[in-house]
Design a protein around this motif. Structure first.
Motif, mmCIF file in Angstrom:
data_model
loop_
_atom_site.group_PDB
_atom_site.id
_atom_site.type_symbol
_atom_site.label_atom_id
_atom_site.label_comp_id
_atom_site.label_asym_id
_atom_site.label_seq_id
_atom_site.Cartn_x
_atom_site.Cartn_y
_atom_site.Cartn_z
ATOM 1 N N TYR A 1 11.228 -90.637 -33.018
ATOM 2 C CA TYR A 1 9.829 -90.235 -33.099
ATOM 3 C C TYR A 1 8.968 -91.483 -33.020
ATOM 4 O O TYR A 1 9.143 -92.417 -33.816
ATOM 5 C CB TYR A 1 9.552 -89.489 -34.417
ATOM 6 C CG TYR A 1 8.090 -89.283 -34.715
ATOM 7 C CD1 TYR A 1 7.350 -88.332 -34.011
ATOM 8 C CD2 TYR A 1 7.443 -90.029 -35.692
ATOM 9 C CE1 TYR A 1 6.002 -88.150 -34.280
ATOM 10 C CE2 TYR A 1 6.099 -89.847 -35.972
ATOM 11 C CZ TYR A 1 5.380 -88.902 -35.269
ATOM 12 O OH TYR A 1 4.052 -88.729 -35.528
ATOM 13 N N GLY B 1 5.221 -92.650 -33.266
ATOM 14 C CA GLY B 1 3.817 -92.419 -33.542
ATOM 15 C C GLY B 1 2.968 -93.507 -32.926
ATOM 16 O O GLY B 1 3.483 -94.536 -32.470
ATOM 17 N N ILE C 1 1.753 -91.011 -41.877
ATOM 18 C CA ILE C 1 1.286 -91.275 -40.516
ATOM 19 C C ILE C 1 0.045 -92.150 -40.623
ATOM 20 O O ILE C 1 -0.917 -91.780 -41.296
ATOM 21 C CB ILE C 1 0.946 -89.977 -39.759
ATOM 22 C CG1 ILE C 1 2.159 -89.062 -39.669
ATOM 23 C CG2 ILE C 1 0.425 -90.289 -38.367
ATOM 24 C CD1 ILE C 1 1.861 -87.732 -39.008
ATOM 25 N N GLN D 1 -3.321 -90.084 -37.865
ATOM 26 C CA GLN D 1 -2.912 -88.703 -37.659
ATOM 27 C C GLN D 1 -3.667 -88.013 -36.522
ATOM 28 O O GLN D 1 -3.246 -86.966 -36.041
ATOM 29 C CB GLN D 1 -3.114 -87.896 -38.935
ATOM 30 C CG GLN D 1 -4.583 -87.735 -39.338
ATOM 31 C CD GLN D 1 -4.729 -87.098 -40.693
ATOM 32 O OE1 GLN D 1 -3.971 -87.360 -41.616
ATOM 33 N NE2 GLN D 1 -5.722 -86.228 -40.824
ATOM 34 N N ARG E 1 2.093 -89.137 -28.534
ATOM 35 C CA ARG E 1 3.247 -89.407 -29.377
ATOM 36 C C ARG E 1 4.513 -89.108 -28.583
ATOM 37 O O ARG E 1 4.504 -88.267 -27.683
ATOM 38 C CB ARG E 1 3.219 -88.575 -30.661
ATOM 39 C CG ARG E 1 2.000 -88.883 -31.529
ATOM 40 C CD ARG E 1 1.944 -88.020 -32.771
ATOM 41 N NE ARG E 1 0.673 -88.247 -33.469
ATOM 42 C CZ ARG E 1 0.470 -89.200 -34.359
ATOM 43 N NH1 ARG E 1 1.461 -90.015 -34.676
ATOM 44 N NH2 ARG E 1 -0.702 -89.353 -34.934
ATOM 45 N N TYR F 1 8.693 -88.033 -28.596
ATOM 46 C CA TYR F 1 9.703 -87.306 -29.358
ATOM 47 C C TYR F 1 11.031 -87.320 -28.607
ATOM 48 O O TYR F 1 11.062 -87.083 -27.389
ATOM 49 C CB TYR F 1 9.284 -85.850 -29.578
ATOM 50 C CG TYR F 1 7.898 -85.662 -30.131
ATOM 51 C CD1 TYR F 1 7.659 -85.642 -31.496
ATOM 52 C CD2 TYR F 1 6.807 -85.488 -29.272
ATOM 53 C CE1 TYR F 1 6.385 -85.462 -32.005
ATOM 54 C CE2 TYR F 1 5.530 -85.312 -29.775
ATOM 55 C CZ TYR F 1 5.314 -85.298 -31.140
ATOM 56 O OH TYR F 1 4.060 -85.128 -31.641
ATOM 57 N N SER G 1 7.342 -86.032 -37.904
ATOM 58 C CA SER G 1 7.652 -87.227 -38.697
ATOM 59 C C SER G 1 8.618 -86.910 -39.824
ATOM 60 O O SER G 1 9.408 -87.770 -40.236
ATOM 61 C CB SER G 1 6.360 -87.840 -39.252
ATOM 62 O OG SER G 1 5.804 -87.020 -40.272
ATOM 63 N N PRO H 1 11.875 -92.862 -37.352
ATOM 64 C CA PRO H 1 10.503 -92.901 -36.838
ATOM 65 C C PRO H 1 9.994 -94.332 -36.719
ATOM 66 O O PRO H 1 10.464 -95.239 -37.400
ATOM 67 C CB PRO H 1 9.719 -92.128 -37.899
ATOM 68 C CG PRO H 1 10.476 -92.386 -39.162
ATOM 69 C CD PRO H 1 11.932 -92.499 -38.775
ATOM 70 N N GLU I 1 6.092 -96.548 -35.357
ATOM 71 C CA GLU I 1 4.722 -96.458 -34.846
ATOM 72 C C GLU I 1 4.413 -97.679 -33.992
ATOM 73 O O GLU I 1 4.898 -98.787 -34.285
ATOM 74 C CB GLU I 1 3.714 -96.353 -35.997
ATOM 75 C CG GLU I 1 3.800 -95.056 -36.768
ATOM 76 C CD GLU I 1 2.720 -94.928 -37.824
ATOM 77 O OE1 GLU I 1 2.275 -93.799 -38.081
ATOM 78 O OE2 GLU I 1 2.320 -95.972 -38.388
#
Length: 334
Positions: A120, A122, A153, A156, A161, A163, A186, A192, A194
């Protein structure tokens, strides 16, 4: 048999005729430069302008890379994204808004992170070009969400994003009618991460999110991932009850010592009105949770698909599905 692409791009579209030509001109070259197999899943969410005509034209130009899911009415961005996830076939899926605030050229950064084994990805918008009140509201909601939910997050509100297929599969199995997809993903993710991305002003048109829509979206986020607000009201109710008992004792003792008096009536009115306001807010908050239960138990379809434009074995075709996804994630007749 069509080859399974490595990357699927999911883009909800609602009245974006002013943006789509520029989106096409930037998106396809950006994906071609990645030199991987890909598809773009456009989900038309009941647009009333020329968006559908433009999507059909683009499908005719690039059928091998384009799929178009057409809703028969407007079901909302959440439903459009969930439909795109269910139709996406790629090992990786990247969601993207059609308004070009998140540059398509940044998709490669998300793909690189997914290649590293993260499931994931972000994003954090750098130098946001939104209005001051949106930025202020976003910071306050982020802070509130961190306090009362397990969701972590940083930004948000960003749609772009990435996946992995495992997370997409879990999302497609989710039975919730009202939820917040990035927050849910998330929680499902094992690894995950970012990454910062660029942010641009909206290319054309107006945002589809009013202040009311943003408030509704954040209610879904908070009530969908935490019961802390209800617990806070339970504790507040106990505290008020204790203080009320102490106040009654104080008034009784004061009456015995001082005697009856008329002063303090307006103070009592102020206290009563305050408590009435707290009670009404608590009832409204309880109504939010009950409303979510009501929407869930009705088991109405999240969306109804009118048609799907896709390339079947090298032959452009317009499929007419007879099923739609229900709230339980099951196929139901149209």
């Amino acid at each position: 048999m069509a080859v399974t692409p490595k990357l699927s791009i999911v883009i909800p579209v609602y009245n974006e005729e002013a943006v789509l030509p520029t989106l096409f001109a930037r998106l396809y070259p950006a994906l071609d430069a990645l030199e991987i197999t890909y598809e773009i899943v456009f989900v038309n969410d009941g647009s009333r302008d020329r968006s559908v005509a433009l999507l059909r034209q683009q499908f005719a130009l690039r059928p091998q890379h384009t799929r178009v899911v057409l809703f028969h009415a407007n079901f909302g961005q959440h439903s459009a994204v969930m439909a795109g996830l269910s139709y996406a076939r790629g090992d990786y899926v990247v969601t993207l808004d059609a308004d070009l605030q998140n540059p398509p050229e940044e998709i490669g950064r998300l793909v690189a992170k997914l290649d590293e084994g993260y499931d994931y990805v972000g994003t954090i918008r750098q130098k946001r070009r939104d209005s001051w009140w949106r930025r202020w509201f976003s910071k306050r909601i982020n802070r509130l969400r961190e306090l009362i939910t397990p969701v972590r997050i940083t930004d948000q509100g960003c749609m772009m994003r990435g996946y992995a297929r495992s997370v997409v599969t879990a999302l497609n199995q989710t039975r919730e009618v009202n939820t917040f997809i990035p927050a849910l993903a998330s929680l499902y993710a094992m690894r995950p991460v970012e990454v910062p991305i660029a942010h641009e002003e909206r290319f054309a048109g107006k945002s589809k999110y009013s202040m009311y829509s943003l408030i509704r979206l954040n209610f879904d986020l908070i009530t969908g991932f935490s019961v802390v607000p209800l617990q806070l009201f339970s504790m507040a109710g106990m505290a008020v009850a204790i203080l009320s008992v102490l106040f009654v004792v104080y008034l009784f003792v004061r009456r015995l010592i001082v005697g009856p008096e008329a002063e303090g009536v307006f103070t009592l009115f102020g206290i009563v009105f305050f408590l009435i306001g707290v009670a009404l807010f608590g009832i409204g908050l309880l109504g939010e949770y009950v409303g979510r239960i009501y929407a869930q138990v009705r088991e109405r379809p999240r969306y109804i698909v009118q048609a799907v434009l896709e390339d079947e074995g090298g032959e452009p075709a317009e499929a007419m599905p007879t099923m739609a996804l229900s709230a339980r994630g099951e196929a139901v007749p149209r």
